[in-house]
Design an enzyme around this catalytic site. Structure first.
Site, PDB file in Angstrom:
ATOM      1  CG  ASP A   1       4.965  38.625  61.493  1.00 52.82           C
ATOM      2  OD1 ASP A   1       3.892  38.078  61.793  1.00 52.82           O
ATOM      3  OD2 ASP A   1       6.062  38.046  61.541  1.00 52.82           O
TER       4      ASP A   1
ATOM      5  CG  HIS B   1       5.439  34.796  60.809  1.00 53.37           C
ATOM      6  ND1 HIS B   1       6.280  35.499  61.642  1.00 53.37           N
ATOM      7  CD2 HIS B   1       5.529  33.502  61.227  1.00 53.37           C
ATOM      8  CE1 HIS B   1       6.843  34.690  62.515  1.00 53.37           C
ATOM      9  NE2 HIS B   1       6.410  33.473  62.282  1.00 53.37           N
TER      10      HIS B   1
ATOM     11  CB  SER C   1       8.777  31.810  63.664  1.00 51.80           C
ATOM     12  OG  SER C   1       7.586  32.122  64.346  1.00 51.80           O
TER      13      SER C   1
END
Length: 746
Positions: free
Chosen positions: A689, A721, A612
């Protein structure tokens, strides 16, 4: 973006701060075992049992909690413990009730944003105020459990119920159904809708996307004391841009037209109403003339006569606390928080309204997060110093005592303190040094539930009195024969901590785990980074056994907290203002240079990994310093901040990416510099995601391919995610590192 960005932590059990005695890791296990990825991601959880949502019943006789199963670590049941005898029993078995129905897409996404998307069974519950029953949601429907073991089903509706709650006086259960707020008498009776026009882009009683994902606000309605009124958020997403999200799965693709407020684009139109649950009469709250605001927090004063509303401007530089007359909806500004130049407001839940109408409030107005008493229009600072208050735990008004957690003794530890509100001198520490703690209290502030950990012991939880004295273990979780981690003690390696100086002299904290070092041998490094704001990765808390696995494979594990990360004060954090991808990259480079200077490190074999924001950092680090790192893994990276959401991105980068903030956005993106990457790269992303949408990685991949730049890619059908929790992800990462770092860079 919050905690998703902390790569390895997502592979562990939910973070519970704990520790065992100093001799717990003395490794007298008979047959030392080696960790495997299958075992790390299997059941039971290697960190031992991890009770969640610990609460005392209204009368204090029972401690309730959610407990995961030994044979299915992601499934939780509701348990109760008698605080007098210590006897435990299961109150609700998640496998014996529930329909097994698939959750609605709305609830799936709520769970994803709460970081519990993979969890099953019971994930939340609510005590009734009289302590006689508990509201338990399972599989989208609602059940009422009583203390005699009986469970009654309350709803049976296709599509399920969102955000269930019991009203504060216990007269109603409430929930969101079909985008409207419904109420139902707790004693029995039919449910009825308090709102009717929720449909399409209009939602009642829910929190909008950015509130859930970035503002730590998961609810959209608030009951008053006495149940006389309920404040309800109404939002309309019509003006929010649509992102076509293709949730690409193994056996097909579902296409969702998701309303996603990308940086610089419109947010939802938000309103707040006060409704009488008995008659349905309502008034609209005056939120001011500027409609482009955030509804940050909503609370009632203890007497129910005033509604307190936190209104944040779009730039996130001013937070107004409005005092609202619930009978008329008229509002006035009670007080305001204003950010310093080139800074922003960090929202908080650390505040309490006292019975006399004054307020305990956490503020960063002196450069560090501290507690203040706002009384008769004046501010009295209660805590001070170059450290931060991390949480307001409890308030004993009668004795004038405030319980809070903070970093006063060590930035790498989180300790529990008590302070005399009338004489705010030195706070008294109630927990032991060497541990990272978190705590909750009952409403009367009569007892503490403390969860603690350190690097050698997974989370343990105990009940304590107000002096911090342990009254009994709730979850001792000692690493002894029978504990899941016990067979691996002989190979457990302790972390070491230290500091490195940034280019401006700022101290940066690092942690490192090494294999048993052989004289003259140099080792490869698994260099993990996060890098983003609102997170601190280097602490003395227990961390995922995945780190131990990496070390067992012959790597040194290393990570460092750069400028811009949390819990070091605003001057430390503000350095990323309109400058993402700058000081963070420089500070990680300082860590790499320090590593290369160590005699036991092979300077040519340092591999970097992040997920991320950490994935974004991998790309920026490889772009900025080619040849420094042997290889990099970028998981679910943001590649252009214009693709990420408003509240997170604009807080740091500004709200006008095409105008006055265009240069900052252009400098921060990871696509324009993509072709500078010359070192081996693995790009990873979940194909479903909804947080960092897949467009970020496909745009980056397209740029690399157009320039004929080599890289590797692994996308995950059906994964969100949270793909970082997948065993295949880590198998892929380790094989890539073995090939490019351990065995490939000499």
């Amino acid at each position: 973006m919050r905690t998703w960005l902390v790569g390895l932590a997502m592979a562990a059990a939910p973070v519970a701060l704990t520790v065992v005695g100093s001799g717990a890791m003395a490794a007298d296990a008979a047959a030392p075992a080696h960790l495997t990825l299958d075992r790390i991601f299997g059941s039971p959880d290697l960190s031992g049992p991890q009770p969640r949502a610990l609460r005392l019943s209204p009368d204090g006789r029972l401690l309730t909690f959610l407990k995961n199963r030994a044979d299915e670590k992601d499934r939780f049941d509701l348990w109760a413990r008698d605080t007098a005898t210590g006897e435990e029993r299961m109150l609700v078995d998640s496998k014996k009730i529930g329909s097994g129905a698939e959750l609605s897409e709305a609830e799936k996404m709520q769970r994803e944003r709460a970081r519990i998307g993979a969890d099953k069974g019971i994930v939340a519950y609510n005590w009734s105020p009289d302590g006689k029953s508990i509201l338990v949601p399972i599989d989208g429907d609602l059940y009422l459990a009583t203390l005699d073991g009986k469970v009654r089903r309350l709803t049976d509706t296709p599509g399920g119920q969102l955000n269930p709650a019991i009203s504060r006086a216990g007269g109603y259960i409430s929930f969101v159904r079909d985008q409207n707020l419904w109420v139902q008498p707790l004693a029995g009776g039919a449910a009825r809708a308090l709102t009717q026009d929720g449909a399409g882009t209009v939602h009642w009683g829910e929190a909008e996307f950015v509130a859930q994902e970035e503002m730590d606000r998961s609810v959209g309605y608030w009951w008053s004391p006495g149940d006389a009124r309920v404040a309800v958020e109404r939002f309309d997403e019509a003006r929010v841009g649509v992102v076509t999200r293709a949730a690409i799965g193994a056996n097909g693709t579902k296409v969702f037209d998701q309303r996603y407020p990308a940086a610089g684009t419109p947010n939802v139109a938000v309103e707040l109403w006060v409704i009488d649950p008995a008659t349905g009469a309502r008034v609209k709250v005056d939120l001011g003339s500027d409609s482009d605001i955030y509804l940050a927090r909503v609370n009632w004063t203890p007497d129910g006569k005033t509604l307190l509303v936190q209104r944040e401007n779009r730039e996130q530089t001013v937070l107004d606390v409005l005092a609202v007359d619930p009978a008329t909806g008229k509002s006035r500004i009670w007080f305001s928080e204003k950010a310093r130049p080139k800074s922003w407001i960090n929202l908080t839940d650390d505040y309490r309204v006292l019975k006399d109408g004054s307020l305990i409030w956490k503020s960063e107005r002196d450069g560090y997060a501290h507690l203040y008493h706002f009384v008769r229009g004046k501010w009295v600072q209660l805590t001070k110093g170059p450290w931060v208050v991390t949480g307001l735990v409890g308030l004993d008004e009668a004795r004038g005592r405030i319980y809070f957690t903070g970093t006063k003794d060590d930035v790498l530890e989180n300790q529990l303190y008590v302070l005399d509100m009338a004489h705010p001198g030195e706070p008294v520490r109630l927990t032991e040094r060497g541990w990272v703690n978190r705590a909750v209290m009952d409403g009367a502030a009569s007892r503490l539930i403390v969860t603690r950990s350190n690097q050698n012991q997974p989370a343990q939880t105990y009940l304590a009195d107000t002096a911090g004295k342990r009254l009994g273990w709730i979850n001792e979780n000692a690493v002894k024969p029978g504990h899941p981690y016990y067979p691996y003690l002989a190979n457990h390696r302790e972390r070491t901590f230290g500091t490195i100086k940034a280019d401006d002299g700022t101290l940066l904290y690092y942690e490192m785990i090494t294999p048993r070092l052989e004289p003259g041998k140099r080792y490869p490094v698994f260099f993990q980074h996060y890098g983003g704001p609102h997170s601190q990765t280097v602490t003395r808390a227990w961390e995922s056994p995945l780190e131990q696995y990496i070390v067992d494979q012959g790597y040194i594990f290393f990570q460092i907290d750069n400028r811009g990360s949390a819990n070091r004060g605003t001057a430390y954090e503000d350095q990323i203002y309109h400058a993402m991808g700058t000081v963070e990259v420089a500070d990680q480079l300082a860590g790499a240079k320090w590593l290369k200077a160590q005699p036991y490190v092979d300077p040519a074999r340092i591999g970097i990994y992040g997920w991320s924001y950490g994935g974004y950092m991998t790309l920026k680090m490889l772009e900025a310093d080619p040849g420094v790192y042997a290889a990099g893994v970028a998981g679910a990276p943001v590649t252009r901040w214009e693709l990420y959401d408003t509240h997170y991105t604009e807080r740091y980068m500004g709200s006008d990416p095409k105008g006055r903030d265009a240069k900052a956005y252009a400098a921060s993106n990871a696509i324009d510099g993509a072709t500078r990457i010359a070192d081996p790269l693995m790009l990873m992303h979940g194909m479903a995601d909804d947080n960092v949408v897949l467009d970020n990685s496909t745009a980056f991949a397209a740029r690399m391919q157009a320039a004929n730049r080599p890289f590797e890619m692994m996308f995950y059908p059906g994964k969100t995610h949270a793909a970082v929790r997948d065993v295949h992800v880590w198998t892929t990462i380790m094989r890539f590192f073995d090939r490019t770092v351990k065995n490939g860079a000499r």
